[in-house]
Design a protein around this motif. Structure first.
Motif, PDB file in Angstrom:
ATOM      1  N   ALA A 189     -37.269  55.543 -79.039  1.00 58.84           N
ATOM      2  CA  ALA A 189     -37.840  56.820 -78.869  1.00 58.84           C
ATOM      3  C   ALA A 189     -37.424  57.828 -79.095  1.00 58.84           C
ATOM      4  O   ALA A 189     -36.684  58.209 -79.111  1.00 58.84           O
ATOM      5  CB  ALA A 189     -38.339  57.272 -77.357  1.00 58.84           C
ATOM      6  N   MET A 190     -38.418  58.822 -80.651  1.00 59.53           N
ATOM      7  CA  MET A 190     -37.830  59.902 -80.921  1.00 59.53           C
ATOM      8  C   MET A 190     -38.755  61.326 -80.722  1.00 59.53           C
ATOM      9  O   MET A 190     -39.944  60.462 -80.359  1.00 59.53           O
ATOM     10  CB  MET A 190     -37.718  59.998 -82.079  1.00 59.53           C
ATOM     11  CG  MET A 190     -36.804  58.579 -82.875  1.00 59.53           C
ATOM     12  SD  MET A 190     -35.196  58.484 -82.405  1.00 59.53           S
ATOM     13  CE  MET A 190     -34.626  60.089 -83.952  1.00 59.53           C
ATOM     14  N   PRO A 191     -38.418  62.604 -80.630  1.00 57.04           N
ATOM     15  CA  PRO A 191     -39.331  63.758 -80.032  1.00 57.04           C
ATOM     16  C   PRO A 191     -40.882  63.717 -80.822  1.00 57.04           C
ATOM     17  O   PRO A 191     -40.510  62.576 -82.382  1.00 57.04           O
ATOM     18  CB  PRO A 191     -38.161  64.275 -80.739  1.00 57.04           C
ATOM     19  CG  PRO A 191     -37.383  64.556 -80.794  1.00 57.04           C
ATOM     20  CD  PRO A 191     -37.010  62.946 -81.440  1.00 57.04           C
ATOM     21  N   ALA A 192     -41.401  63.687 -80.777  1.00 55.82           N
ATOM     22  CA  ALA A 192     -43.166  64.023 -80.714  1.00 55.82           C
ATOM     23  C   ALA A 192     -43.180  62.319 -81.232  1.00 55.82           C
ATOM     24  O   ALA A 192     -44.295  62.164 -81.847  1.00 55.82           O
ATOM     25  CB  ALA A 192     -43.400  64.940 -82.302  1.00 55.82           C
ATOM     26  N   ASN A 193     -43.438  61.819 -80.610  1.00 58.41           N
ATOM     27  CA  ASN A 193     -44.344  60.375 -79.703  1.00 58.41           C
ATOM     28  C   ASN A 193     -44.138  59.170 -81.311  1.00 58.41           C
ATOM     29  O   ASN A 193     -44.355  59.024 -81.478  1.00 58.41           O
ATOM     30  CB  ASN A 193     -45.526  60.409 -79.193  1.00 58.41           C
ATOM     31  CG  ASN A 193     -45.973  61.562 -78.517  1.00 58.41           C
ATOM     32  OD1 ASN A 193     -45.147  61.101 -77.350  1.00 58.41           O
ATOM     33  ND2 ASN A 193     -46.537  62.633 -78.601  1.00 58.41           N
ATOM     34  N   ASN A 194     -42.482  59.672 -81.770  1.00 59.71           N
ATOM     35  CA  ASN A 194     -42.047  59.073 -82.252  1.00 59.71           C
ATOM     36  C   ASN A 194     -41.045  58.101 -82.742  1.00 59.71           C
ATOM     37  O   ASN A 194     -40.857  57.831 -81.404  1.00 59.71           O
ATOM     38  CB  ASN A 194     -41.202  60.353 -84.359  1.00 59.71           C
ATOM     39  CG  ASN A 194     -42.678  60.847 -84.282  1.00 59.71           C
ATOM     40  OD1 ASN A 194     -43.170  59.752 -85.470  1.00 59.71           O
ATOM     41  ND2 ASN A 194     -42.677  61.764 -84.676  1.00 59.71           N
ATOM     42  N   ARG A 195     -40.924  57.016 -83.185  1.00 64.28           N
ATOM     43  CA  ARG A 195     -39.521  55.879 -82.768  1.00 64.28           C
ATOM     44  C   ARG A 195     -38.741  55.845 -84.574  1.00 64.28           C
ATOM     45  O   ARG A 195     -39.718  56.132 -85.207  1.00 64.28           O
ATOM     46  CB  ARG A 195     -40.541  54.836 -82.590  1.00 64.28           C
ATOM     47  CG  ARG A 195     -41.110  55.021 -81.052  1.00 64.28           C
ATOM     48  CD  ARG A 195     -42.272  53.737 -81.016  1.00 64.28           C
ATOM     49  NE  ARG A 195     -42.738  52.141 -80.977  1.00 64.28           N
ATOM     50  CZ  ARG A 195     -43.029  51.524 -80.819  1.00 64.28           C
ATOM     51  NH1 ARG A 195     -44.497  52.037 -80.754  1.00 64.28           N
ATOM     52  NH2 ARG A 195     -42.500  50.149 -80.621  1.00 64.28           N
ATOM     53  N   LEU A 196     -37.620  54.798 -84.399  1.00 60.90           N
ATOM     54  CA  LEU A 196     -36.611  54.505 -84.918  1.00 60.90           C
ATOM     55  C   LEU A 196     -36.740  53.160 -84.663  1.00 60.90           C
ATOM     56  O   LEU A 196     -35.827  53.002 -83.851  1.00 60.90           O
ATOM     57  CB  LEU A 196     -35.621  55.504 -84.695  1.00 60.90           C
ATOM     58  CG  LEU A 196     -34.468  54.652 -85.512  1.00 60.90           C
ATOM     59  CD1 LEU A 196     -35.011  55.503 -87.500  1.00 60.90           C
ATOM     60  CD2 LEU A 196     -32.926  55.532 -85.150  1.00 60.90           C
ATOM     61  N   LEU A 197     -37.394  52.248 -85.616  1.00 66.47           N
ATOM     62  CA  LEU A 197     -37.398  51.106 -85.297  1.00 66.47           C
ATOM     63  C   LEU A 197     -35.538  50.510 -86.643  1.00 66.47           C
ATOM     64  O   LEU A 197     -35.627  51.250 -87.516  1.00 66.47           O
ATOM     65  CB  LEU A 197     -38.543  49.693 -85.888  1.00 66.47           C
ATOM     66  CG  LEU A 197     -39.794  50.669 -85.257  1.00 66.47           C
ATOM     67  CD1 LEU A 197     -41.336  49.336 -86.243  1.00 66.47           C
ATOM     68  CD2 LEU A 197     -39.634  51.099 -84.011  1.00 66.47           C
ATOM     69  N   VAL A 198     -34.253  49.522 -85.876  1.00 66.26           N
ATOM     70  CA  VAL A 198     -34.236  49.617 -85.973  1.00 66.26           C
ATOM     71  C   VAL A 198     -33.782  48.241 -86.515  1.00 66.26           C
ATOM     72  O   VAL A 198     -34.296  47.658 -85.739  1.00 66.26           O
ATOM     73  CB  VAL A 198     -32.608  49.777 -85.438  1.00 66.26           C
ATOM     74  CG1 VAL A 198     -31.448  49.214 -86.321  1.00 66.26           C
ATOM     75  CG2 VAL A 198     -32.764  51.092 -85.059  1.00 66.26           C
TER      76      VAL A 198
END
Ligand code: SAM
Length: 203
Positions: A189-198
């Motif tokens: 989970a990243m700020p502002a309802n973003n995500r980091l998919l790895v």
């Protein structure tokens, strides 16, 4: 001048995440570098980084100008910010030679046509070394379930502008990637309802 206020807000949190994932002396290919703010900032903050920015079409020339204006003395020790290359994910001949430790792309999957997302995945699988990482930052939903109302509204807005755009399904993307030799290893989970998919390139 290209300038993205969103980049200014998200570059710090993305840097913190990249520090968790990138190996020392990482060689990174960026897809859809836009203004180049991520490319320059990460090279200014991370020592020993080699960053290959890329863009497609008319944006490329502006990106090249902006990256060329980054003072070499501002880069972290041993970091190299390479001149941006032309790369449309659908043009297989434009992908650089394999051997990258990571492929990074921010806020591109919902902008490029849905049909281009598997092309991004396939290209990344080709150019990553075994064990290399594909890092995708942006908004995603899970099988149609949005993580925030604002993402659902953004998705509807994008689709009203162009039905080929839209917030992508992380579960479907991870399944497509698995078939291309890229295993999902994290979903942060990243700020502002973003995500980091790895996703990791399997041997
Ligand atoms: C919203 S911008 C994001 C730019 C930058 N990464 C950022 O985070 O600010 C989306 C970018 O995706 C790029 N893009 C769209 N379709 C693409 C494709 N087929 N291949 C490569 N890049 C693409 C666009 O050129 C644009 O720069």
């Amino acid at each position: 001048m290209l300038f993205s206020p969103a980049c200014e807000r998200n570059k710090g949190p993305i840097l913190a995440a990249l520090q968790d994932w990138l190996p020392a002396q990482a060689q990174v290919l960026e897809i859809g570098s836009g203004s180049g703010q991520h490319a320059s900032f990460f090279c200014q903050q991370l020592a020993g980084l080699t960053w290959q920015a890329s863009e497609r079409g008319a944006v490329l020339a502006d990106l090249q100008v902006q990256l060329a204006a980054v003072p070499p003395a501002s880069l972290a020790a041993g970091s190299r910010l390479l001149p941006a290359i032309g790369l449309d994910v659908g043009a297989s001949e434009q992908w650089p030679r394999p051997g990258f430790d990571a492929v990074f792309s921010a806020n591109t999957c919902h902008i490029m046509p849905a049909a281009a997302v598997p092309q991004l995945l396939a290209g990344a699988a080709r150019v990553l070394r075994p064990g290399g990482l594909l890092l995708l930052y942006g908004p995603f939903h899970n099988g149609g379930v949005h993580t925030a109302a604002s993402n659902a509204a953004f998705d509807a807005h994008l689709r009203s502008l162009d039905p080929a755009m839209g917030v992508r399904d992380a579960l479907a993307l991870q399944e497509q990637a698995r078939g291309l030799g890229l295993a999902a290893v994290a979903d942060g989970a990243m700020p502002a309802n973003n995500r980091l998919l790895v996703l990791e390139r399997r041997p």
